[in-house]
Motif scaffolding. Structure first.
Motif, PDB file in Angstrom:
ATOM      1  N   LYS A 106     -29.556   9.210  64.809  1.00  0.00           N
ATOM      2  CA  LYS A 106     -30.326  10.352  65.306  1.00  0.00           C
ATOM      3  C   LYS A 106     -31.782   9.978  65.615  1.00  0.00           C
ATOM      4  N   ALA A 107     -32.425   9.237  64.739  1.00  0.00           N
ATOM      5  CA  ALA A 107     -33.838   8.890  64.949  1.00  0.00           C
ATOM      6  C   ALA A 107     -34.009   7.996  66.171  1.00  0.00           C
ATOM      7  N   LYS A 110     -33.472  10.071  69.321  1.00  0.00           N
ATOM      8  CA  LYS A 110     -34.619  10.954  69.552  1.00  0.00           C
ATOM      9  C   LYS A 110     -35.777  10.176  70.181  1.00  0.00           C
ATOM     10  N   ARG A 111     -36.070   8.984  69.682  1.00  0.00           N
ATOM     11  CA  ARG A 111     -37.143   8.160  70.252  1.00  0.00           C
ATOM     12  C   ARG A 111     -36.802   7.718  71.675  1.00  0.00           C
ATOM     13  N   ALA A 114     -37.288  10.612  74.062  1.00  0.00           N
ATOM     14  CA  ALA A 114     -38.721  10.835  74.319  1.00  0.00           C
ATOM     15  C   ALA A 114     -39.275   9.799  75.292  1.00  0.00           C
ATOM     16  N   ARG A 142     -30.026  15.106  75.451  1.00  0.00           N
ATOM     17  CA  ARG A 142     -30.373  16.249  74.586  1.00  0.00           C
ATOM     18  C   ARG A 142     -29.131  16.840  73.928  1.00  0.00           C
ATOM     19  N   LEU A 145     -28.087  14.626  71.110  1.00  0.00           N
ATOM     20  CA  LEU A 145     -29.008  14.798  69.990  1.00  0.00           C
ATOM     21  C   LEU A 145     -28.718  16.106  69.261  1.00  0.00           C
ATOM     22  N   GLU A 146     -28.500  17.180  70.009  1.00  0.00           N
ATOM     23  CA  GLU A 146     -28.186  18.485  69.399  1.00  0.00           C
ATOM     24  C   GLU A 146     -26.911  18.414  68.586  1.00  0.00           C
ATOM     25  N   GLU A 149     -27.748  16.974  65.299  1.00  0.00           N
ATOM     26  CA  GLU A 149     -28.571  17.840  64.460  1.00  0.00           C
ATOM     27  C   GLU A 149     -27.772  19.008  63.905  1.00  0.00           C
TER      28      GLU A 149
END
Length: 150
Positions: A106-107, A110-111, A114, A142, A145-146, A149
């Motif tokens: 996940k991290a 996310k990076r 971005a 996205r 990623l969702e 999460e």
């Protein structure tokens, strides 16, 4: 630059790579399928090594190589051609097959999202699929990623 032949032609050497975790079953299977005669495998050391960023001027068009941590691996390279609005991603947006069985950290995702969001491009070229518009790529990243999460 002259290449060298890996010792993968021997079954024992390939088994040892699996045993030590240097290789995974997925890759071992595909190496065997792609190279029935493993003596054909030749590894050539890189002729150019860079860290971070490297810009290559091709005469009015530039290729900017960007070393990035990505979902697929910690040392991926993106190729940005700003004058053409193209970002070549290769396998950067794929899952991590060595640590997460094809899943996503996940991290890191996310990076990566971005960094891709911040870049100027119109066309995104993944390693396994058709080119996409930037909006399509960002929407897919996205959504992934969702899903992580919850």
């Amino acid at each position: 630059m002259q290449g060298f032949t890996l010792e993968v032609e021997r079954r024992e050497a390939m088994r040892e790579r699996l045993r030590t975790g240097e290789e995974i079953e997925f890759c071992d299977k595909h190496i065997r399928a792609e190279y029935p005669d493993r003596k054909e495998i030749s590894v050539v050391p890189a002729g150019l090594v860079f860290h971070g960023r490297l810009s290559i001027d091709l005469g009015g068009v530039h290729c900017v190589l960007l070393q990035t941590e990505a979902p697929h691996e910690r040392d991926c390279v993106l190729v940005h051609v700003p004058e053409q609005g193209i970002l070549f991603a290769g396998d950067a947006d794929c899952g991590d097959f060595y640590r997460l069985d094809g899943g996503y950290d996940k991290a890191r995702l996310k990076r990566y999202l971005a960094s891709v969001e911040a870049m100027e491009f119109k066309l995104y070229v993944p390693g396994h699929g058709a080119p996409e518009r930037k909006a399509e790529t960002l929407a897919a990243l996205r959504a992934e990623l969702e899903s992580l999460e919850g």
